[in-house]
Scaffold this motif. Structure first.
Motif, PDB file in Angstrom:
ATOM      1  N   ASN A   1      29.003  13.784  28.266  1.00 58.30           N
ATOM      2  CA  ASN A   1      28.608  12.376  28.245  1.00 58.30           C
ATOM      3  C   ASN A   1      29.313  11.679  29.381  1.00 58.30           C
ATOM      4  OD1 ASN A   1      27.325  10.057  27.362  1.00 58.30           O
ATOM      5  ND2 ASN A   1      29.092   9.442  26.140  1.00 58.30           N
TER       6      ASN A   1
ATOM      7  N   PHE B   1      29.540   9.591  33.064  1.00 60.17           N
ATOM      8  CA  PHE B   1      28.824   8.630  33.886  1.00 60.17           C
ATOM      9  C   PHE B   1      28.321   9.315  35.152  1.00 60.17           C
ATOM     10  CE2 PHE B   1      31.543   5.653  31.500  1.00 60.17           C
ATOM     11  CZ  PHE B   1      30.554   4.801  31.043  1.00 60.17           C
ATOM     12  N   ASP B   2      27.238   8.757  35.692  1.00 56.78           N
ATOM     13  CA  ASP B   2      26.724   9.296  36.946  1.00 56.78           C
ATOM     14  C   ASP B   2      27.839   9.265  37.995  1.00 56.78           C
ATOM     15  OD1 ASP B   2      24.448   9.404  35.503  1.00 56.78           O
ATOM     16  OD2 ASP B   2      23.523   7.633  36.411  1.00 56.78           O
TER      17      ASP B   2
ATOM     18  N   SER C   1      30.778   6.065  26.139  1.00 56.41           N
ATOM     19  CA  SER C   1      31.744   5.871  27.217  1.00 56.41           C
ATOM     20  C   SER C   1      31.521   4.492  27.812  1.00 56.41           C
ATOM     21  CB  SER C   1      31.570   6.907  28.317  1.00 56.41           C
ATOM     22  OG  SER C   1      31.765   8.193  27.787  1.00 56.41           O
TER      23      SER C   1
ATOM     24  N   GLN D   1      22.242   5.364  30.852  1.00 57.42           N
ATOM     25  CA  GLN D   1      23.408   4.612  31.319  1.00 57.42           C
ATOM     26  C   GLN D   1      22.971   3.170  31.566  1.00 57.42           C
ATOM     27  OE1 GLN D   1      25.795   6.693  34.187  1.00 57.42           O
ATOM     28  NE2 GLN D   1      26.087   4.844  35.391  1.00 57.42           N
TER      29      GLN D   1
ATOM     30  N   THR E   1      29.677  -0.700  32.275  1.00 55.75           N
ATOM     31  CA  THR E   1      28.657   0.322  32.179  1.00 55.75           C
ATOM     32  C   THR E   1      28.902   1.137  30.914  1.00 55.75           C
ATOM     33  OG1 THR E   1      28.679   0.416  34.574  1.00 55.75           O
ATOM     34  CG2 THR E   1      27.544   2.206  33.432  1.00 55.75           C
ATOM     35  N   TYR E   2      27.848   1.324  30.146  1.00 56.19           N
ATOM     36  CA  TYR E   2      27.959   2.117  28.927  1.00 56.19           C
ATOM     37  C   TYR E   2      27.077   3.355  29.063  1.00 56.19           C
ATOM     38  CZ  TYR E   2      29.884  -2.008  26.510  1.00 56.19           C
ATOM     39  OH  TYR E   2      30.652  -3.076  26.115  1.00 56.19           O
ATOM     40  N   LYS E   3      27.562   4.421  28.495  1.00 56.47           N
ATOM     41  CA  LYS E   3      26.708   5.598  28.387  1.00 56.47           C
ATOM     42  C   LYS E   3      26.956   6.217  27.018  1.00 56.47           C
ATOM     43  CE  LYS E   3      24.816   9.420  30.918  1.00 56.47           C
ATOM     44  NZ  LYS E   3      24.952  10.339  32.038  1.00 56.47           N
ATOM     45  N   SER E   4      25.887   6.454  26.300  1.00 49.20           N
ATOM     46  CA  SER E   4      26.022   6.958  24.933  1.00 49.20           C
ATOM     47  C   SER E   4      25.094   8.126  24.715  1.00 49.20           C
ATOM     48  CB  SER E   4      25.641   5.890  23.907  1.00 49.20           C
ATOM     49  OG  SER E   4      25.953   4.612  24.336  1.00 49.20           O
TER      50      SER E   4
END
Lengths: 567, 416
Positions: A24, A26-27, B76, B378, B400-403
């Protein structure tokens, strides 16, 4: 057989589960080493040198939370994004901040914002027994060489970190805690830490003690408060002879500062130099207005006619002595300047004619308060009052009144009262009248000029400003000559003081208690103020070295601590 | 009563969520594997949840279905301006379901369902950058639904029943972005309530124009979970008249479990079954999470959710007598509007990829397994409606969120 393959499929499902659940990212993650760039600098070992500001001093003490929010520690946290390593500080043990020496407390605990019985909030010293003893030396590597109280030349003074010297008043307790030896200098210790990058912010105390003391010092031989020296006026270039509140000679400053930069850049380290802000914009000088006397004040307002009558007579005497500009008058419609004792004025009481001239004035006062005084009585009182009025004038908007004056203005000067009361009674004035009269002539800032140490007059401000300008010229010249970043802390503080700096969630101003930038000592920043400072320094570093160190969100940093755990 | 309480407590620790808002679509292993379609799929007792009108179409006299899931989710967060980073360390959630159906006559069936359609379980690191909004949240609701189903005409059946919802909440956050006690510990407020009940209802309709083609519609009503008997615990506040006192006090808050409507079709072709559901959740009921404390102070937190749709596709293939394989996909639109992206439910639009199978141990008994991989793009978002106490200026919290979430499940079905 079929059955087994089903189980395999089921198994695959769960293996898939385990595999996918790990990913998981980030880019482009800020955690990746290459998200931010270091530019032309090497931040792997950041060392910082300076005074209380560098140490993280706040609220009148060096306490743990303040150190954790010191601007160097904040910067070090952000440097981790560009290759910065661990950052070690000589942390104290607690959040009280008072220091012990061999078990005896030698410095006060921190200020907190307490609420008194009337519901008014104000600074008070936090109660509790501190646990940081300077005789327990900090061992291990250090990155923060900020020494509260240090002036420029102290950093190069051997023995400044001597534990034994602390008791004798020749050494600094904060440095004594972490000095490498009894004879080491701060700058030797900092250079030995082998910085790849450094920040240097020193020189504030070379003028600050002078400013906050109103240009005074205590004469060690007599215990009297006397005028402090400006060594740009005396020309004295031997700092070993300087008193604590004296202004350091510009040449001395330039010499030491150059030595510091040479030592810190010796191994090719890059760095940032921070210049000296204007002391006149800190809450210590902006909280108490010079025009502090309001006709709306119930204890002051009703006295205005009588006071103006008394001062009217005095003003004529001033005029007769060619000092018409000392005239004192209180407005019944707006704020008036407090009465101050200005040591730079000629002392009229030195001239016997002054007391003589005062005699009819005193007689007039007696008549005004229904107390007929004989000429002899009036002359006697005039003798007593002459020194009180010999060097006074009314404060103007240009004078700076210190924060310490806040608790003094309008209060009774007990010594003066006792003195006058005795004289009046001995002079045959009935006891009650004597007390009333003595009381009226003993009000600080109204009938007794505020003492020199409460006011930084315009002359004294000029001394401070001149030295500051000279120091800053040295700093910017050395920054340019060595290719170092220059942080214009002076301009930053001005921005905060003049209207404030908006941030995510509010406005950072220099307003005492509520502005967010300054701690309760009125001189040192809050964690939020330090975070703002850190951002200014990071910005200058980025500009100089082409790095992209991220700044911090200052709204996440606290301001002042409220607490009623006080003595 | 005691038994019920024990039951409720057990359930509250086990429920969990991942979908738009705090809706969690894990009400059946069989249907989850088909993209969580099911309003027009008559497959097992699970139809009780998807469409009560379908119960009567079950062939067995007694059908029972039960199962559970493990929800493994990660969120994140990073802010590129400040270089801040945090990721959740949420405990695995375990939503579950239990359905039992009894076909009284050919035209009439009764059933009872217990399931957990709402929940949320997000644990950020203590005192992280967004800790003034949330450190930790655990929401859960268990629905108990007695159900009747009746074949009205040859091709039309109806069904429905009341729903008893039992909810609980734990919510922990810091008092502000910077308030601490004298030792520097961040001042904290934790609220907790459990066993809060609310009533709602559900009703469904099913058309079966041909043997192979079904069309379904289901509606579940809004249920407000009104918390009035919980506790709010204040810790690490300084000893000062200028700040709240440490200690425990009561609070009141209402959390809506919004209504939703689903319409869908299924078509059976040879060994294949295709299903499509369109689901609309009426999230606009969730305007704010406002907490009123006993001492009169308030915590006002606008949410301003919008109604949101989900588009669900699923297919089942009868590979052999023993094995059914399923797959599906759904797109779940987030109810969270831009500027209201609070880190307590950091969920934007998501794509769900589902797989699963049933192994028929016997003609009566099957084991069902499913796997859902839920992927959130994202996203750069913020929550703009927080302000520090006493400050009139908002302090947006963004980044920035990523789940993602991975939800494997296992269950059993039994038909007699």
């Amino acid at each position: 057989m079929m059955k087994r393959s089903y189980i395999k499929i089921l198994g695959l499902l769960f293996v898939g589960t385990a595999l996918v659940s790990c990913e998981n990212e980030f880019d482009e993650s800020v955690e990746d080493g290459d998200f931010y760039t270091a530019g032309e600098a090497d931040f792997s070992n950041y060392v910082t040198v300076g005074n209380s500001l560098t140490a993280g001093f706040a609220d009148g003490a060096l306490y743990l939370q303040g150190q954790q929010n010191s601007y160097p520690n904040i910067i070090a946290g952000q440097l981790e994004h560009v290759g910065g390593g661990e950052f070690f500080q000589p942390l104290v043990n607690d959040n009280l901040g008072g220091l012990l020496a061999g078990g005896n407390q030698i410095t006060d605990n921190r200020f907190v914002l307490a609420v008194d019985a009337d519901g008014n909030p104000g600074p008070a010293i936090q109660s509790g027994t501190p646990t940081t003893d300077i005789t327990n030396k900090v061992t291990g590597p250090l990155n923060n060489f900020g020494v509260p109280g240090a002036k420029s030349y102290h950093l190069a003074a051997p023995g400044y970190g001597s534990v034994a010297g602390v008791a004798m008043g020749t050494a600094n307790p904060y440095y004594a805690r972490f000095s490498s030896s009894e004879t080491s200098t701060v700058i030797q210790d900092a250079a030995a830490a082998n910085p790849t990058f450094f920040t240097l912010w020193i020189g504030n105390n070379d003028i600050l003690g002078y400013a906050t003391s109103g240009g005074t010092k205590v004469d060690p031989s007599t215990g009297e408060v006397v005028a402090a020296e400006d060594h740009n006026v005396t020309g004295n270039v031997d700092p070993s002879t300087y008193a604590g509140n004296d202004i350091t000679n510009n040449m001395v400053f330039a010499g030491v500062y150059s030595q510091l930069v040479t030592a810190l850049t010796a191994n090719g380290a890059k760095g940032a130099l921070v210049n000296i802000p204007d002391v006149t914009s800190i809450p210590f000088f902006t909280t108490v207005p010079p025009l502090a006397l309001s006709p709306a004040d119930p204890t002051f307002g009703p006295q205005i006619p009588l006071l103006n009558q008394v001062y009217g007579g005095l003003n004529q005497v001033f005029a007769a002595f060619g000092q018409a500009d000392r005239s004192i008058q209180f407005s019944s419609t707006g704020a008036s300047g407090i009465v101050i004792r200005d040591e730079s004025l000629a002392d009229l009481s030195q001239n016997p004619a002054f007391a003589t001239a005062l005699t009819p004035v005193v007689q007039g006062i007696g008549a005004a308060v229904g107390l007929p005084l004989s000429p002899a009585q009036a002359a006697g009182l005039a003798q007593v009052l002459a020194p009180q009025f010999g060097q006074i004038r009314q404060a103007t908007a240009d004078d700076l009144v210190t924060l310490r004056a806040a608790s003094v203005i309008g209060t009774l000067d007990q010594d003066r009262f006792n003195q006058l009361n005795t004289v009046f009674t001995q002079g045959g004035i009935p006891a009650q009248t004597a007390a009333t009269l003595a009381g009226q002539f003993s009000v600080n800032g109204v009938t007794v000029g505020m003492a020199n140490q409460f006011v930084l007059t315009t002359d004294e401000q000029d001394n401070v400003a001149d030295a500051q300008a000279s120091y800053n010229a040295t700093i910017s010249q050395l920054a340019a000559a060595n290719g170092l970043a220059l942080v214009d802390a002076r301009a930053e503080l001005q921005t905060v003081a003049q209207g404030g700096v908006p941030f995510n969630g509010g406005l950072l101003t220099s307003e005492f208690v509520t502005g967010g930038a300054f701690s309760l000592d009125g001189v040192h920043p809050t964690p939020r103020g330090y975070a703002y400072t850190a951002n200014a320094i990071i910005e200058a570093i980025n500009a100089q070295y082409g790095s992209t160190i991220p700044m911090v969100n200052i709204g996440q940093y606290g301001t002042i601590q409220t607490s009623n755990i006080i003595d | 009563m005691n038994k019920l309480q024990v039951f409720v407590v057990l359930c509250l620790v086990s429920t969990m969520a991942f979908a738009g808002g705090y809706r969690v679509s894990t009400q059946s292993n069989r249907q989850l594997a088909m993209g969580h379609t099911g309003v027009a799929v008559v497959n097992s007792a699970d139809i009780l949840f998807f469409n009560p009108a379908g119960l009567v179409h079950l062939e067995s006299r007694l059908s029972v279905s039960a199962g559970g899931f493990g929800v493994f989710s990660d969120v994140s967060y990073q802010n590129e301006q400040f270089g801040t980073f945090a990721e959740t360390d949420s405990p695995a959630g375990t939503p579950f379901y239990l359905y039992a159906n009894y076909k009284v006559t050919d035209d009439f069936a009764v059933g009872l369902g217990v399931y957990t359609p709402y929940g949320s379980n997000v644990t950020w690191p203590t005192d992280w950058e967004g800790s003034h909004l949330v450190n930790e949240i655990e929401l859960s609701a268990i629905f108990i639904q007695p159900t009747l189903s009746y074949q009205l005409f040859d091709s039309v059946s109806i069904g429905g029943g009341p729903i008893l919802a039992i909810g609980g909440v734990e919510f922990n956050r810091n008092a502000s972005r910077s308030l601490t006690d004298e030792q520097g510990n961040r001042s904290n407020v934790a609220i907790e309530d459990s066993g809060v009940t609310g009533w709602g209802w559900t009703a469904g309709l099913m058309f079966t124009p041909t043997e192979n083609f079904k069309l379904g519609f289901n509606y579940r009503s809004l249920i407000d979970i009104e918390s009035t008997e919980g506790t709010a615990t204040f810790t690490n506040f300084p000893n000062s008249p200028l700040t709240p006192s440490n200690g425990v006090q009561g609070f009141e808050a209402t959390l809506p479990l919004p209504a939703e409507a689903t319409v869908g079709v299924s078509y059976k072709w040879d060994k294949f079954l295709f299903a499509f559901d369109y689901n609309r959740a009426f999230w606009s009921e969730y305007e704010a999470l406002d907490i009123v404390f006993e001492d009169g102070s308030e915590s006002i937190n606008p949410r301003n959710y919008k109604d949101a749709s989900a588009y669900r596709f699923g297919v089942e293939y009868n590979a052999t007598d023993k094995l059914d394989i399923r797959a599906g996909y759904y797109f779940d639109e987030s109810p969270v509007q831009s500027g209201y992206f609070a880190p307590e439910t950091p969920r934007n639009d998501s794509n769900g990829y589902t797989f699963g199978l049933s192994y028929n141990v016997s003609s009566k008994f099957s084991i069902d397994a499913s796997l859902l991989y839920l992927r959130f793009k994202q996203i750069n978002e913020s929550y703009d409606f927080y302000s520090d106490p006493g400050v009139p200026v908002n302090a947006p919290f963004g980044g920035t969120y990523k789940s993602q979430a991975l939800i494997p499940g296992i269950g059993v079905t039994y038909n007699m």
